[in-house]
Design a protein around this motif. Structure first.
Motif, PDB file in Angstrom:
ATOM      1  N   LYS A 277       0.870  -1.180   0.000  1.00 37.07           N
ATOM      2  CA  LYS A 277       0.000   0.000   0.000  1.00 37.07           C
ATOM      3  C   LYS A 277       0.904   1.226   0.000  1.00 37.07           C
ATOM      4  CE  LYS A 277      -4.398   1.370   0.336  1.00 37.07           C
ATOM      5  NZ  LYS A 277      -5.114   1.375   1.620  1.00 37.07           N
ATOM      6  N   GLY A 279       0.190   5.130   0.121  1.00 37.75           N
ATOM      7  CA  GLY A 279      -0.865   6.131   0.218  1.00 37.75           C
ATOM      8  C   GLY A 279      -2.208   5.461  -0.019  1.00 37.75           C
ATOM      9  N   VAL A 280      -2.958   5.989  -0.994  1.00 38.19           N
ATOM     10  CA  VAL A 280      -4.269   5.400  -1.297  1.00 38.19           C
ATOM     11  C   VAL A 280      -4.166   4.326  -2.375  1.00 38.19           C
ATOM     12  CG1 VAL A 280      -5.461   7.517  -0.637  1.00 38.19           C
ATOM     13  CG2 VAL A 280      -4.767   7.198  -3.028  1.00 38.19           C
ATOM     14  N   ILE A 281      -2.979   4.112  -2.912  1.00 39.98           N
ATOM     15  CA  ILE A 281      -2.808   3.146  -4.001  1.00 39.98           C
ATOM     16  C   ILE A 281      -2.434   1.781  -3.438  1.00 39.98           C
ATOM     17  CG2 ILE A 281      -1.521   2.564  -6.093  1.00 39.98           C
ATOM     18  CD1 ILE A 281      -1.009   5.527  -6.513  1.00 39.98           C
ATOM     19  N   ALA A 282      -3.176   0.785  -3.832  1.00 41.54           N
ATOM     20  CA  ALA A 282      -2.855  -0.591  -3.473  1.00 41.54           C
ATOM     21  C   ALA A 282      -2.128  -1.226  -4.660  1.00 41.54           C
ATOM     22  CB  ALA A 282      -4.122  -1.368  -3.146  1.00 41.54           C
ATOM     23  N   LYS A 287      -3.742  -3.788  -9.897  1.00 41.45           N
ATOM     24  CA  LYS A 287      -3.239  -2.451 -10.201  1.00 41.45           C
ATOM     25  C   LYS A 287      -2.293  -2.505 -11.398  1.00 41.45           C
ATOM     26  CE  LYS A 287      -2.195   1.893  -9.833  1.00 41.45           C
ATOM     27  NZ  LYS A 287      -3.140   2.943 -10.297  1.00 41.45           N
TER      28      LYS A 287
END
Length: 380
Positions: A277, A279-282, A287
């Motif tokens: 993870k 920040g807000v990105i997984a 992805k």
């Protein structure tokens, strides 16, 4: 790979007129083999004769699997390509090598209009080694006249300066003429490494100028163009030019470049994991799949796609790298994309990679990362 530095060296030689440098494929292979001590017989071994070269076209690239070889990546470390690399690639079942090169390796001193024949002959050797060992060769101007990406120390800006464009076109014209007649199944050109802050219309205009120079000498040469923003943005502006496209995969960057000394503050990056993870990105397989979507859309419009570079620096924990690679390779195999790891021998590769967390095995006197090799094989 961006963000490395190149330094000048003293080069000798004189340019010959273009119409005197054109050589046939047969003469090229003969002269290169004899000049390098390979020998004409060796150029036509059973292995070379039996090679089944996959079809290669701008609309559909083969699912190549290979490496980047860095012997001419920087002028300060300019050396001949090593035949053993190509032999080992064949032994390990790889069929592709991208050669990212610095144009200053083959110019005469600081005169970018004069060429050094000695260096051209060393590139000839690499092309001949590719033929001998069944390895497709992609010649890349990693540093082109007026374009370096990672280093602003160029006499002009290729994307703005007409003189730099004329000179760069002269260089590509020389390469096109030199290798005219060698099938596109065995040899292709990669115009520029990772165009960065370049507008789409400017990119197209400069690429058109290079293509005109190349196709005046060799109408059939396969050309592959990196995406803009360091290979992240699909070059849809090049549709209609009959070129293929290459993306580069170094995301998540804080994972692949963890503690890389040339990346500012990389020693402050959080210890990486994968999935991870940020920040807000997984960062996970889905992805990574989403990053492919615009490239697959480009492919559906008739432009072939491959991954010209990917990899992770030696400080990223080995299990993390392998887990990330496994997902990348599975996705690319599913899409039918070819790929080339950065690099073969070195800190991103699987031979002599200088990792502290790998149990290496001996391979012709070198240290082989068998675990990484086995993961790469899942993408073949």
């Amino acid at each position: 790979m961006a963000l490395f530095l190149c330094l000048p060296s003293t080069l000798l030689g004189e340019t010959r007129p273009l119409n005197r440098t054109m050589i046939s494929r047969r003469r090229f292979l003969r002269d290169t083999a004899l000049g390098t001590g390979v020998g004409a017989a060796a150029m036509h071994t059973k292995e070379a004769a039996a090679t089944e070269w996959p079809l290669a076209a701008a609309v559909k690239l083969p699912p190549w699997h290979g490496v980047n070889l860095l012997d001419k990546f920087a002028v300060y470390d300019n050396k001949p390509f090593q035949e053993t690399d190509f032999a080992w690639l064949q032994e390990l079942n790889f069929n592709f090598a991208r050669l990212p090169m610095d144009y200053r390796c083959w110019i005469d001193g600081n005169d970018w209009r004069k060429f050094r024949e000695e260096t051209f002959k060393e590139i000839d050797e690499a092309v001949a080694f590719g033929e001998k060992y069944g390895v497709h060769i992609l010649l890349c101007f990693c540093r082109a006249p007026g374009h370096a990406g990672y280093d602003s120390n160029e006499p002009a800006d290729l994307w703005k300066d007409d003189e730099a464009q004329r000179v760069c076109a002269l260089h590509w014209s020389r390469f096109a003429e030199r290798y005219q007649g060698i099938p596109k199944t065995r040899l292709s050109f990669n115009l520029f490494n990772e165009p960065a802050h370049v507008a789409a219309r400017v990119h197209r205009r400069v690429v058109e100028r290079m293509l005109e120079a190349i196709r005046e000498r060799d109408k059939k040469r396969l050309v592959i163009c990196d995406g803009r923003n360091y290979g992240r943005i699909p070059p849809k502006e090049l549709l209609g030019l009959h070129v293929a496209a290459a993306t580069h995969c170094y995301d998540p960057y804080t994972m692949t470049h963890y503690k890389a000394p040339w990346v500012k503050d990389s020693d402050r990056f959080a210890p990486p994991s994968y999935p991870m993870k940020e920040g807000v990105i997984a960062w996970n397989k889905e992805k990574l799949r989403s990053l492919m979507t615009p490239w697959q859309a480009l492919q559906s419009e008739g432009m072939g796609v491959m991954v010209g570079e990917f990899g992770a620096y030696k400080k990223t924990p080995h299990p993390v790298v392998l887990a990330w690679m496994r997902d990348c390779l599975a996705l690319w195999k599913e899409a039918g994309w070819g790929w080339a790891i950065w690099n073969f021998r070195g800190t991103f590769g699987f031979l002599d990679s200088e990792r502290d967390d790998v149990a290496y095995e001996d391979f012709h006197g070198h240290k082989l990362d068998r675990a990484m090799l086995e993961v790469l094989k899942t993408g073949m």
